[in-house]
Scaffold this motif. Sequence first.
Motif, PDB file in Angstrom:
ATOM      1  N   THR A  26       0.852  -1.199  -0.117  1.00 32.38           N
ATOM      2  CA  THR A  26       0.199   0.092   0.015  1.00 32.38           C
ATOM      3  C   THR A  26       0.711   1.262   0.073  1.00 32.38           C
ATOM      4  OG1 THR A  26      -1.938  -1.078   1.170  1.00 32.38           O
ATOM      5  CG2 THR A  26      -1.866   1.296   1.226  1.00 32.38           C
ATOM      6  N   HIS A  27       1.852   1.123   0.731  1.00 29.71           N
ATOM      7  CA  HIS A  27       2.917   2.371   0.840  1.00 29.71           C
ATOM      8  C   HIS A  27       3.478   2.556  -0.431  1.00 29.71           C
ATOM      9  CE1 HIS A  27       5.735   5.081   2.492  1.00 29.71           C
ATOM     10  NE2 HIS A  27       6.463   4.529   1.903  1.00 29.71           N
ATOM     11  N   ILE A  28       3.922   1.710  -1.258  1.00 27.23           N
ATOM     12  CA  ILE A  28       4.719   1.686  -2.547  1.00 27.23           C
ATOM     13  C   ILE A  28       3.740   2.372  -3.451  1.00 27.23           C
ATOM     14  CG2 ILE A  28       5.866   0.366  -4.152  1.00 27.23           C
ATOM     15  CD1 ILE A  28       6.956  -1.588  -2.059  1.00 27.23           C
ATOM     16  N   CYS A  29       2.468   1.627  -3.298  1.00 33.62           N
ATOM     17  CA  CYS A  29       1.756   2.096  -4.478  1.00 33.62           C
ATOM     18  C   CYS A  29       1.275   3.578  -4.405  1.00 33.62           C
ATOM     19  CB  CYS A  29       0.355   1.380  -4.509  1.00 33.62           C
ATOM     20  SG  CYS A  29       0.638  -0.170  -5.035  1.00 33.62           S
ATOM     21  N   SER A  30       1.047   3.861  -3.093  1.00 34.12           N
ATOM     22  CA  SER A  30       0.697   5.459  -2.811  1.00 34.12           C
ATOM     23  C   SER A  30       1.922   6.448  -2.952  1.00 34.12           C
ATOM     24  CB  SER A  30      -0.060   5.497  -1.348  1.00 34.12           C
ATOM     25  OG  SER A  30       0.827   4.958  -0.520  1.00 34.12           O
ATOM     26  N   GLU A  31       3.132   5.802  -2.492  1.00 31.00           N
ATOM     27  CA  GLU A  31       4.218   7.044  -2.492  1.00 31.00           C
ATOM     28  C   GLU A  31       4.997   6.997  -3.757  1.00 31.00           C
ATOM     29  OE1 GLU A  31       6.374   9.561  -0.459  1.00 31.00           O
ATOM     30  OE2 GLU A  31       4.712   8.761  -0.062  1.00 31.00           O
ATOM     31  N   PHE A  32       4.823   5.850  -4.554  1.00 37.51           N
ATOM     32  CA  PHE A  32       5.744   5.896  -5.638  1.00 37.51           C
ATOM     33  C   PHE A  32       4.822   5.584  -7.044  1.00 37.51           C
ATOM     34  CE2 PHE A  32       8.506   3.780  -2.462  1.00 37.51           C
ATOM     35  CZ  PHE A  32       8.885   4.985  -2.006  1.00 37.51           C
ATOM     36  N   GLY A  33       3.719   4.897  -6.864  1.00 42.56           N
ATOM     37  CA  GLY A  33       2.928   4.857  -8.016  1.00 42.56           C
ATOM     38  C   GLY A  33       3.267   3.728  -8.966  1.00 42.56           C
ATOM     39  N   PRO A  34       2.827   3.550 -10.323  1.00 38.66           N
ATOM     40  CA  PRO A  34       3.201   2.930 -11.148  1.00 38.66           C
ATOM     41  C   PRO A  34       4.569   2.848 -11.530  1.00 38.66           C
ATOM     42  CG  PRO A  34       1.298   3.805 -11.999  1.00 38.66           C
ATOM     43  CD  PRO A  34       1.691   4.551 -10.700  1.00 38.66           C
ATOM     44  N   ALA A  45      10.948   2.386  -5.692  1.00 43.20           N
ATOM     45  CA  ALA A  45      10.486   1.417  -4.999  1.00 43.20           C
ATOM     46  C   ALA A  45      11.393   0.338  -4.524  1.00 43.20           C
ATOM     47  CB  ALA A  45       9.147   0.776  -5.915  1.00 43.20           C
ATOM     48  N   GLN A  46      12.468  -0.148  -5.472  1.00 39.91           N
ATOM     49  CA  GLN A  46      13.378  -0.987  -5.061  1.00 39.91           C
ATOM     50  C   GLN A  46      14.295  -0.458  -4.123  1.00 39.91           C
ATOM     51  OE1 GLN A  46      15.653  -1.602  -8.873  1.00 39.91           O
ATOM     52  NE2 GLN A  46      14.064  -3.193  -9.465  1.00 39.91           N
ATOM     53  N   GLU A  47      14.683   0.607  -3.983  1.00 36.89           N
ATOM     54  CA  GLU A  47      15.374   1.011  -2.999  1.00 36.89           C
ATOM     55  C   GLU A  47      14.607   1.212  -1.610  1.00 36.89           C
ATOM     56  OE1 GLU A  47      16.606   5.028  -4.000  1.00 36.89           O
ATOM     57  OE2 GLU A  47      18.378   4.149  -5.343  1.00 36.89           O
ATOM     58  N   LYS A 229       0.555   5.444 -21.738  1.00 33.37           N
ATOM     59  CA  LYS A 229       0.513   6.678 -20.842  1.00 33.37           C
ATOM     60  C   LYS A 229      -0.047   6.122 -19.486  1.00 33.37           C
ATOM     61  CE  LYS A 229       0.223   9.962 -24.464  1.00 33.37           C
ATOM     62  NZ  LYS A 229      -0.838  10.915 -25.124  1.00 33.37           N
ATOM     63  N   ARG A 230      -0.697   5.043 -19.368  1.00 31.69           N
ATOM     64  CA  ARG A 230      -1.089   4.631 -18.011  1.00 31.69           C
ATOM     65  C   ARG A 230      -0.774   3.243 -17.734  1.00 31.69           C
ATOM     66  NH1 ARG A 230      -5.715   4.898 -14.755  1.00 31.69           N
ATOM     67  NH2 ARG A 230      -6.896   6.387 -16.112  1.00 31.69           N
ATOM     68  N   TYR A 231       0.253   3.305 -16.634  1.00 30.76           N
ATOM     69  CA  TYR A 231       0.877   2.143 -16.342  1.00 30.76           C
ATOM     70  C   TYR A 231       0.065   1.697 -15.103  1.00 30.76           C
ATOM     71  CZ  TYR A 231       4.922   1.155 -19.243  1.00 30.76           C
ATOM     72  OH  TYR A 231       5.569   0.767 -20.340  1.00 30.76           O
ATOM     73  N   VAL A 232       0.070   0.687 -14.412  1.00 29.22           N
ATOM     74  CA  VAL A 232      -0.921   0.019 -13.506  1.00 29.22           C
ATOM     75  C   VAL A 232       0.050  -0.005 -12.086  1.00 29.22           C
ATOM     76  CG1 VAL A 232      -2.307  -1.161 -15.256  1.00 29.22           C
ATOM     77  CG2 VAL A 232      -0.432  -2.458 -13.797  1.00 29.22           C
ATOM     78  N   THR A 384      -4.745  -2.871  -7.720  1.00 25.35           N
ATOM     79  CA  THR A 384      -4.442  -2.238  -6.592  1.00 25.35           C
ATOM     80  C   THR A 384      -4.152  -2.792  -5.300  1.00 25.35           C
ATOM     81  OG1 THR A 384      -6.733  -1.586  -5.949  1.00 25.35           O
ATOM     82  CG2 THR A 384      -5.685  -0.194  -7.803  1.00 25.35           C
ATOM     83  N   ALA A 385      -3.663  -1.914  -4.187  1.00 27.77           N
ATOM     84  CA  ALA A 385      -3.294  -2.551  -2.998  1.00 27.77           C
ATOM     85  C   ALA A 385      -4.744  -2.976  -2.269  1.00 27.77           C
ATOM     86  CB  ALA A 385      -2.680  -1.546  -2.163  1.00 27.77           C
ATOM     87  N   ASP A 386      -5.822  -2.361  -2.870  1.00 27.44           N
ATOM     88  CA  ASP A 386      -7.139  -2.553  -1.938  1.00 27.44           C
ATOM     89  C   ASP A 386      -7.688  -3.983  -2.646  1.00 27.44           C
ATOM     90  OD1 ASP A 386      -7.183  -0.093  -0.688  1.00 27.44           O
ATOM     91  OD2 ASP A 386      -8.245   0.785  -2.453  1.00 27.44           O
ATOM     92  N   ASN A 387      -7.080  -4.274  -3.636  1.00 26.36           N
ATOM     93  CA  ASN A 387      -7.683  -5.632  -4.147  1.00 26.36           C
ATOM     94  C   ASN A 387      -6.725  -6.559  -3.997  1.00 26.36           C
ATOM     95  OD1 ASN A 387      -9.409  -7.019  -6.141  1.00 26.36           O
ATOM     96  ND2 ASN A 387      -7.750  -7.145  -7.827  1.00 26.36           N
TER      97      ASN A 387
END
Length: 413
Positions: A26-34, A45-47, A229-232, A384-387
């Motif tokens: 959840t943190h990675i998805c919200s903080e760094f995104g696709p 995200a790797q770091e 233009k849209r990465y998941v 998503t993290a919710d899923n």
Amino acid sequence: MDIKDIVKNASEQLKACGDFAKENITHICSEFGPRCCGSEAEKNAQEYMADILKNYADDVKRETFDAHPDAFMAFVPIAGGLLLTSTAANIAGAFKKNKLSLASIPLIGTALGAVVGEFGLYKKPLDPFFKKMESGNVIAVRKAKGETKRRIIISGHTDSAPEWTYTYKLGSKGVLTVCGYALAGLAYGIGSTAVSLTSKNDKLKKKMALGQLAFAPAFAGLFKFTDSKRYVDGASDDLSGCFVANSVMKFLADNDIRFENTEVIALLSGGEECGLRGTEAFFKAHPEMKNDGVETMYAGFDTVRDAEYMMIYERDLNGIVKNDKQACALMKNAAAKCGCDVPLGAIPLGSTDAAAASRAGIKAASFVAMDPAPARYYHTRLDTADNLMPETISKGVEIALQTVFDFDENGLN
């Protein structure tokens, strides 16, 4: 030995692994995104995950490699454009009674080369035509106490995919219909071109050539197959696998478990979504994994979500690469000890990083828990993290740990 006999409160710890995974994903998805391969988001995200692993591993590093992330899925619109052009050439040749139909041969051949080279074989025919970017792999090592005689690599991939438009809008049946429609058009185009070049019946030539127009919408639709233009977010595919690897290291450290002769590695690879590039680069950079006399096994975890669809791939990369029978059997037996009857099978389309390991000569197996239809969230904004399914991740961690313990005890014999 069952992991729950080794660690008395293992059940509680394994459940906590699912919560640990969801919190960090959840943190990675919200903080760094696709996280497109080679992007700053993938690196960040790797770091972030490397910093987590430093708490549990003896040595953690990030190794970089070059990739051409836009090249892999570019075969789809390139094939669409070439097939539209070949259609026009064949129609012009049939009606004007000239040699334009001959142009269809290299056009169709190039389209087939792009499809087979990039997707069929996961090679790199299009890489030279696309921008080079730097991606990376995170490698965390928990060393053996004594001499290293065995090595097991638990792996997930850190990058996420561009959205598959038709999977999101139409679901699995829709995307398969689009693909089937285009493939039927390709087959018809080959036949129509053959008629144009060999038949003396002008009426048949024109009729066959005009018939190709029925497939033009399918070829045009390939331009929109992915949305670059849209990465998941890629929460399940494949941050779930990354946190199976993270959790294995955490569990071992939390319980002060260090094997006498077995080294455990968590490999968080970049570039899986652009053709298994990270795992390929890892084994190319580390030939000792095959050559140093240490018995080595690779266990990949990809999309650990749908418990009812758990499978161990013994055939990978569109079914043409064989993963190691002993490695697959070891993982299957480990799953059975964890109460899961996980079948062996083949991936019908696509690949996992285990294929890159197998092609590098490493004994590899791949664990996946996803509806192969494919699932509606696969490569769409719904991943998503919710899923997430934390309980499935927990079970994946248990299977991974049991695999590690069994490998330490008996190897692949």
